[in-house]
Design an enzyme around this catalytic site. Sequence first.
Site, short mmCIF file in Angstrom:
data_model
loop_
_atom_site.label_atom_id
_atom_site.label_comp_id
_atom_site.label_asym_id
_atom_site.label_seq_id
_atom_site.Cartn_x
_atom_site.Cartn_y
_atom_site.Cartn_z
N ARG A 9 0.82 -1.22 0.00
CA ARG A 9 0.00 0.00 0.00
C ARG A 9 0.85 1.26 0.00
O ARG A 9 0.43 2.30 -0.49
CB ARG A 9 -0.95 0.01 1.20
CG ARG A 9 -1.88 1.20 1.15
CD ARG A 9 -3.16 1.00 1.94
NE ARG A 9 -2.90 0.57 3.28
CZ ARG A 9 -3.61 -0.35 3.91
NH1 ARG A 9 -4.62 -0.92 3.33
NH2 ARG A 9 -3.31 -0.71 5.13
N TYR A 62 -16.28 22.56 -7.08
CA TYR A 62 -16.71 21.28 -7.67
C TYR A 62 -17.78 20.63 -6.77
O TYR A 62 -17.57 20.47 -5.56
CB TYR A 62 -15.47 20.39 -7.77
CG TYR A 62 -15.66 19.03 -8.36
CD1 TYR A 62 -16.05 18.86 -9.67
CD2 TYR A 62 -15.40 17.91 -7.59
CE1 TYR A 62 -16.19 17.59 -10.21
CE2 TYR A 62 -15.54 16.63 -8.11
CZ TYR A 62 -15.94 16.48 -9.42
OH TYR A 62 -16.08 15.23 -9.94
N ASP A 69 -7.82 23.71 -5.72
CA ASP A 69 -8.09 22.71 -6.73
C ASP A 69 -7.59 23.31 -8.05
O ASP A 69 -8.20 24.21 -8.61
CB ASP A 69 -9.59 22.41 -6.78
CG ASP A 69 -9.94 21.35 -7.82
OD1 ASP A 69 -9.14 21.13 -8.75
OD2 ASP A 69 -11.02 20.74 -7.69
N LYS A 71 -8.08 14.19 -15.08
CA LYS A 71 -8.37 15.06 -16.21
C LYS A 71 -7.14 15.15 -17.12
O LYS A 71 -6.91 14.26 -17.92
CB LYS A 71 -8.83 16.43 -15.69
CG LYS A 71 -9.98 16.33 -14.67
CD LYS A 71 -11.27 15.85 -15.29
CE LYS A 71 -12.32 15.37 -14.30
NZ LYS A 71 -12.74 16.33 -13.29
C1 PLP Z 1 -13.22 16.00 -11.92
C2 PLP Z 1 -12.86 17.01 -10.93
C3 PLP Z 1 -12.50 16.65 -9.63
C4 PLP Z 1 -12.57 15.24 -9.12
O1 PLP Z 1 -11.80 14.33 -9.81
P1 PLP Z 1 -12.21 12.77 -9.81
O2 PLP Z 1 -10.96 12.10 -10.17
O3 PLP Z 1 -13.30 12.63 -10.83
O4 PLP Z 1 -12.68 12.43 -8.43
C5 PLP Z 1 -12.14 17.65 -8.76
N1 PLP Z 1 -12.14 18.93 -9.13
C6 PLP Z 1 -12.47 19.31 -10.37
C7 PLP Z 1 -12.42 20.76 -10.71
C8 PLP Z 1 -12.85 18.38 -11.31
O5 PLP Z 1 -13.22 18.77 -12.52
#
Ligand code: PLP
Length: 384
Positions: free
Chosen positions: A48, A101, A174, A199
């Site tokens: 892990r 988000y 973020d 992303k």
């Molecule tokens: C998609 C997204 C997330 C979360 O990512 P996941 O891997 O889908 O959990 C967080 N912040 C933003 C701005 C996003 O577009």
Amino acid sequence: MDEESRLIRAGAGRKPDAKTVAPAIQRGSTVLLPNARALYDGTFGYGRSGLNAQHALCEALCELEGATETQVFPSGLAAITAALLAVLKAGDHILVVDTVYKPVRQFCDSVLTRFGVGVDYYDARLDAEALLALATPATRLILMESPGSLTFEVQDVPAIAAAARARGILTLIDNTWGAGLLFKPLAHGVDLSVQALTKYVCGHSDVFMGSVAVTDRKLAAALQDAVHHHGWAVTGDDAYQALRGLRTLAVRMARHGENGLTVARWLEARPEVLRVIHPALPGDAGHALWKRDYCGACGLFAFVLRPGPDKAVEAFLNSLKLFGLGFSWGGFESLAINCDPQFKRRKVPVDYGGPVIRLHVGLESPADLIADLEGALGVWDAAS
Ligand SMILES: *Cc1c(COP(=O)(O)O)cnc(C)c1O
């Protein structure tokens, strides 16, 4: 030995690995230790904690983020919630950007509040002084998301980070839009730089992952503890894919940015479009901050249609052929969604003047994407 035993031990004496360009993917929960003393001497215990590919990915992410320590999580959302749980305790208060988000908002409202953390939302357009005026003696952290991932408000991150630090308040951003490439949160004074690697870093719409990058030793230790306490782990296969995506992030991002601006400028000139919300366009509310702090744009932006009935918006989306309808971005393919249903939960209502459509512009030819939008705008016109 009997055959059952021989089959379980067979193939265990491996050749030493050849040095390939990419790290070997080790699939392992169990790590075999060389002797009895090594079981408890703290050298290495269990899969892990991460094997080859995970270590290589974290090192590469430190390079991208200008970090000394980066932890990876099985999704972007998990990275944000882990970072929050690593530093917050009952009685603390946090300020969260109103355009955050959606699942992060749900986590704050349903989990943080249940554990005694106070949560307040602030208007993304507040400057550092107005934002810090909302802080109480209990405020432990300010959460930013810049640009917001639906309506692209750009926050004055360096000013907010500096003002927060002066008051002993942590900042978390973020930075999924900037992907660690277009904007460097740690260099701008942010304490916790988070992104959904799902992303742009992974970039192929096939892996979930998130990261938290820091430079502070205490925060690094708190994050490491959070990983162990909550039991997070990412597999070698997923880490490998993320690392593979990272290798081409810069070239993909340059093309996403270029294609996005080509499409955005075309939309700006269309009679069906009220305005385009894209920080890299000179008329945009966030343009000055974007220009000061960012070295480029990704492929995600929005535009506002002239007011019209819901059925026209649906007809527009349904007639798109190259743009898929889906809630993600950062992959090689183009996507579209209508945003208005997501504005309902915001604390500060904003009138955009018409239906807001978000586009993710992928790596297809911009001419083909424009032809697709042109056809769909024709359908929208006929239905409105
Ligand atoms: C998609 C997204 C997330 C979360 O990512 P996941 O891997 O889908 O959990 C967080 N912040 C933003 C701005 C996003 O577009």
